[in-house]
Design an enzyme around this catalytic site. Structure first.
Site, mmCIF file in Angstrom:
data_model
loop_
_atom_site.group_PDB
_atom_site.id
_atom_site.type_symbol
_atom_site.label_atom_id
_atom_site.label_comp_id
_atom_site.label_asym_id
_atom_site.label_seq_id
_atom_site.Cartn_x
_atom_site.Cartn_y
_atom_site.Cartn_z
ATOM 1 N N LEU A 18 29.143 27.781 -72.681
ATOM 2 C CA LEU A 18 28.470 26.568 -72.805
ATOM 3 C C LEU A 18 27.641 26.029 -71.700
ATOM 4 O O LEU A 18 27.923 26.037 -70.705
ATOM 5 C CB LEU A 18 29.595 25.622 -73.139
ATOM 6 C CG LEU A 18 29.317 24.292 -73.501
ATOM 7 C CD1 LEU A 18 30.095 23.761 -74.780
ATOM 8 C CD2 LEU A 18 29.290 23.398 -72.454
ATOM 9 N N LEU A 19 26.390 25.567 -72.246
ATOM 10 C CA LEU A 19 25.457 24.695 -71.579
ATOM 11 C C LEU A 19 25.655 23.139 -71.630
ATOM 12 O O LEU A 19 25.866 22.990 -72.975
ATOM 13 C CB LEU A 19 24.168 25.387 -71.666
ATOM 14 C CG LEU A 19 22.954 24.197 -71.192
ATOM 15 C CD1 LEU A 19 21.678 25.385 -71.133
ATOM 16 C CD2 LEU A 19 22.623 23.249 -72.251
ATOM 17 N N ASN A 20 25.750 22.265 -70.634
ATOM 18 C CA ASN A 20 25.347 20.801 -71.213
ATOM 19 C C ASN A 20 24.388 20.329 -69.902
ATOM 20 O O ASN A 20 23.211 20.795 -70.103
ATOM 21 C CB ASN A 20 26.650 20.280 -71.434
ATOM 22 C CG ASN A 20 27.793 20.075 -70.253
ATOM 23 O OD1 ASN A 20 28.128 21.122 -69.852
ATOM 24 N ND2 ASN A 20 28.043 18.880 -69.672
ATOM 25 N N ASP A 21 24.918 19.356 -69.653
ATOM 26 C CA ASP A 21 23.698 18.555 -68.777
ATOM 27 C C ASP A 21 22.709 19.330 -67.850
ATOM 28 O O ASP A 21 23.176 20.250 -67.002
ATOM 29 C CB ASP A 21 24.356 17.575 -67.728
ATOM 30 C CG ASP A 21 25.491 16.635 -68.668
ATOM 31 O OD1 ASP A 21 25.745 16.957 -69.768
ATOM 32 O OD2 ASP A 21 26.243 16.034 -67.815
ATOM 33 N N GLN A 46 24.871 22.471 -66.237
ATOM 34 C CA GLN A 46 26.424 22.401 -66.440
ATOM 35 C C GLN A 46 26.661 23.773 -67.471
ATOM 36 O O GLN A 46 26.097 23.993 -68.330
ATOM 37 C CB GLN A 46 26.891 21.309 -66.999
ATOM 38 C CG GLN A 46 26.887 19.927 -66.270
ATOM 39 C CD GLN A 46 28.099 20.011 -65.043
ATOM 40 O OE1 GLN A 46 29.258 19.851 -65.599
ATOM 41 N NE2 GLN A 46 27.686 20.279 -63.715
ATOM 42 N N TYR A 50 30.485 18.987 -61.589
ATOM 43 C CA TYR A 50 29.976 18.163 -62.546
ATOM 44 C C TYR A 50 28.763 17.852 -62.249
ATOM 45 O O TYR A 50 28.022 18.001 -61.062
ATOM 46 C CB TYR A 50 31.035 17.089 -62.799
ATOM 47 C CG TYR A 50 32.230 17.280 -63.731
ATOM 48 C CD1 TYR A 50 32.565 18.618 -64.062
ATOM 49 C CD2 TYR A 50 32.783 16.083 -64.430
ATOM 50 C CE1 TYR A 50 33.631 19.055 -65.002
ATOM 51 C CE2 TYR A 50 33.806 16.451 -65.201
ATOM 52 C CZ TYR A 50 34.397 17.641 -65.699
ATOM 53 O OH TYR A 50 35.269 18.070 -66.524
ATOM 54 N N SER A 51 28.114 16.944 -62.877
ATOM 55 C CA SER A 51 26.653 16.616 -62.934
ATOM 56 C C SER A 51 26.164 15.987 -61.569
ATOM 57 O O SER A 51 26.991 15.161 -61.099
ATOM 58 C CB SER A 51 26.242 15.788 -64.041
ATOM 59 O OG SER A 51 26.354 16.806 -65.170
ATOM 60 N N ARG A 54 31.276 9.248 -61.867
ATOM 61 C CA ARG A 54 30.397 10.517 -61.794
ATOM 62 C C ARG A 54 28.922 10.500 -61.881
ATOM 63 O O ARG A 54 28.336 9.490 -62.352
ATOM 64 C CB ARG A 54 31.016 11.648 -62.744
ATOM 65 C CG ARG A 54 31.041 11.164 -63.977
ATOM 66 C CD ARG A 54 31.777 12.295 -64.934
ATOM 67 N NE ARG A 54 31.759 12.035 -66.222
ATOM 68 C CZ ARG A 54 32.877 11.211 -66.897
ATOM 69 N NH1 ARG A 54 34.066 11.110 -66.294
ATOM 70 N NH2 ARG A 54 32.836 10.964 -68.301
ATOM 71 N N ASP A 55 28.271 11.726 -61.740
ATOM 72 C CA ASP A 55 26.901 12.107 -62.031
ATOM 73 C C ASP A 55 25.836 11.162 -61.160
ATOM 74 O O ASP A 55 24.975 10.420 -61.459
ATOM 75 C CB ASP A 55 26.761 11.744 -63.436
ATOM 76 C CG ASP A 55 27.580 12.204 -64.482
ATOM 77 O OD1 ASP A 55 28.326 13.087 -64.190
ATOM 78 O OD2 ASP A 55 27.577 11.678 -65.808
#
Ligand code: FRU
Length: 487
Positions: A44-47, A63, A106-107, A167-168
């Site tokens: 899985l890919l996200n941000d 991610q 995380y991002s 976060r991020d």
């Protein structure tokens, strides 16, 4: 398959080659693999993360959970490009392996300083009671691409008044100082963003909350991004917990922006206009921007959403990134155009000019193409385009001149996705002059309306055989001029 906690937190090193090869094969056989979008080799890919121009190349991380189509132990996967069009898979960029990122890197974002790339991200951890504690971490990448992670996290505590949803970080430079904006949740469970400053990108001082006019706007703001363009400040973020309203906010989570005056870094005040959604389609979240080598502001988003199942899950992978878009400001709104470099993808071209009266007609075929469709004359009540069409499938994008709305309909697009969030997306366009600019890949469509006034981004999962491209006019006649390039 049931994904247990143990399975989600297995490390890449624990997987033997056969298991990975099997997963790769399953993914390669997926009929929905994209042809010109960034997608994960497995899992899985996200941000999008760490998007930047550094040492003569664009770097774009994302991610990544490698082992399947679920959110688990997140890595940063590294891709790079010389032209924003062709991306090379570099491999894992940041591994979650220290006390401060034991449950996921995380991002975060990247910025160049002293010939080195500084990558600031959130280290996610969980204790034995599965309580979350986030750290903010700065990793360094040198010009040879070697990544070094710190011994200790750079920001270890959450300031008082905020929960562990913190976060991020997105970093930028103003004058001689660096600033970071971080997505947060107040203890009263409302979303906001907070600011830090640093003179060396390693030691950070908490400044406080960014003061906006949005006090009770959702319960968490993810992936904040701040930049300036001439006299404007632009704040992009992904708020969670916004209720539907008319045609807006139809997806599970939102992603949008505020245009205002420049953020006052002393008072932390940001005077801004209303919140606009960045994208009006079904699948768009957590975008990030960077400056191109020539000063253009470029945005890439995640073409997916959290907590939604997708048909590719069964094939061992999920999601892709959007195409890069150039952002400019017009009348206090962001205009988003596909970057001009994408014209490099254009292969053979076909052109048609036709007048349709109460009919739908096929003009081209294709599953991976660019299409620009303009109207010469129009007195029909509805007109538009059907793509990925066959006897029983099509995805339509049209203008309804009575409602004065663009409508994207994926009710007949093939395998259903997130049906409970509706099968149409609409948005008002007051200008009767309509131009559609589409980028269609094997399992996605990005539609730019009127040179970037609005964008509709969506995954679609039709059969391979559904490859017709049709134009239609209902309730009268429309004369179309359409140009199509294979990609
Ligand atoms: C947004 C997000 C971020 C987080 C990351 C984890 O999609 O939830 O807030 O850093 O994804 O993968």
């Amino acid at each position: 398959m049931e994904w247990t906690k143990e399975m989600r937190y297995r490390r890449l090193e624990e997987i033997n080659i056969n298991e990975m090869d099997e997963l790769k094969k399953k993914v390669e056989n997926s009929e929905w693999r994209q042809s010109f979008h960034i997608q994960p080799e497995t899992g899985l890919l996200n941000d999008p993360n760490g998007f930047c121009f550094f040492n003569g190349e664009y770097h774009l991380f994302y991610q990544w959970f490698p082992l399947g189509p679920v959110h688990g132990l997140k890595y940063w996967y590294h891709t790079k490009s010389s032209d924003l069009v062709t991306w090379e898979n570099v491999g894992v960029g940041i591994k979650p392996e220290q006390y401060y990122d034991s449950h996921g890197a995380y991002s975060g974002s990247a910025i160049e300083h002293n010939d080195t790339l500084y990558l600031m991200y959130t280290g996610n951890t969980r204790d034995e009671n599965w309580e979350r504690h986030p750290y903010q971490v700065v990793a360094l990448m040198n010009k040879q691409g070697r990544m070094t992670k710190p011994q200790q996290a750079n920001i270890t505590e959450i300031p008082s008044g905020y929960t562990d949803h913190f976060r991020d970080p997105k970093v930028w430079k103003s004058g001689d100082l660096f600033y970071a904006i971080i997505g947060a949740q107040r203890e009263n469970l409302t979303g906001c963003a907070v600011l830090y400053k640093s003179d060396n990108l390693l030691d950070w001082t908490f400044l406080g909350e960014m003061k906006t006019g949005l006090q009770g706007f959702g319960y968490m703001w993810e992936c904040p991004d701040y930049f300036e363009d001439h006299d404007h400040g632009v704040f992009i973020f992904s708020p969670q917990g916004i209720e539907k309203s008319g045609d807006e906010f139809q997806n599970i989570y939102q992603s949008g922006y505020l245009v205002g005056q420049k953020l006052d870094l002393e008072t932390k005040e940001f005077a801004h206009g209303r919140f606009h959604e960045l994208d009006r389609g079904f699948d768009f979240y957590a975008p990030q921007t960077t400056l191109a080598h020539d000063g253009r502001r470029i945005l890439v988003g995640w073409m997916g959403l959290p907590e939604i199942e997708y048909p590719t899950d069964q094939d061992g992978w999920a999601h892709c990134l959007t195409l890069p878009r150039e952002l400019t400001i017009k009348n206090e709104k962001l205009i988003q155009k596909p970057v001009v470099e994408l014209q490099k993808l254009r292969k053979s071209k076909q052109v048609v000019e036709a007048t349709l009266t109460n009919e739908t007609r096929k003009f081209f075929n294709g599953v991976s193409f660019e299409l620009i469709c303009e109207l010469k004359e129009c007195d029909s009540t509805q007109f538009g385009i059907e793509i990925r069409a066959s006897d029983d499938e099509h995805t339509s994008i049209m203008y309804d001149s009575i409602e004065k709305k663009i409508i994207l309909d994926r009710s007949q697009s093939g395998q259903p996705v997130a049906k409970k969030y509706g099968e149409q997306r609409k948005c008002t366009i007051t200008d009767d002059q309509i131009k559609f600019h589409l980028f269609v890949d094997v399992s996605s469509v990005e539609v730019f309306i009127n040179d970037g006034e609005e964008v509709f981004t969506s995954r679609i999962f039709p059969k391979k055989e559904s490859d017709e491209i049709r134009l239609f006019a209902r309730g009268g006649s429309t004369t179309f001029y359409a140009e199509k390039w294979d990609i």
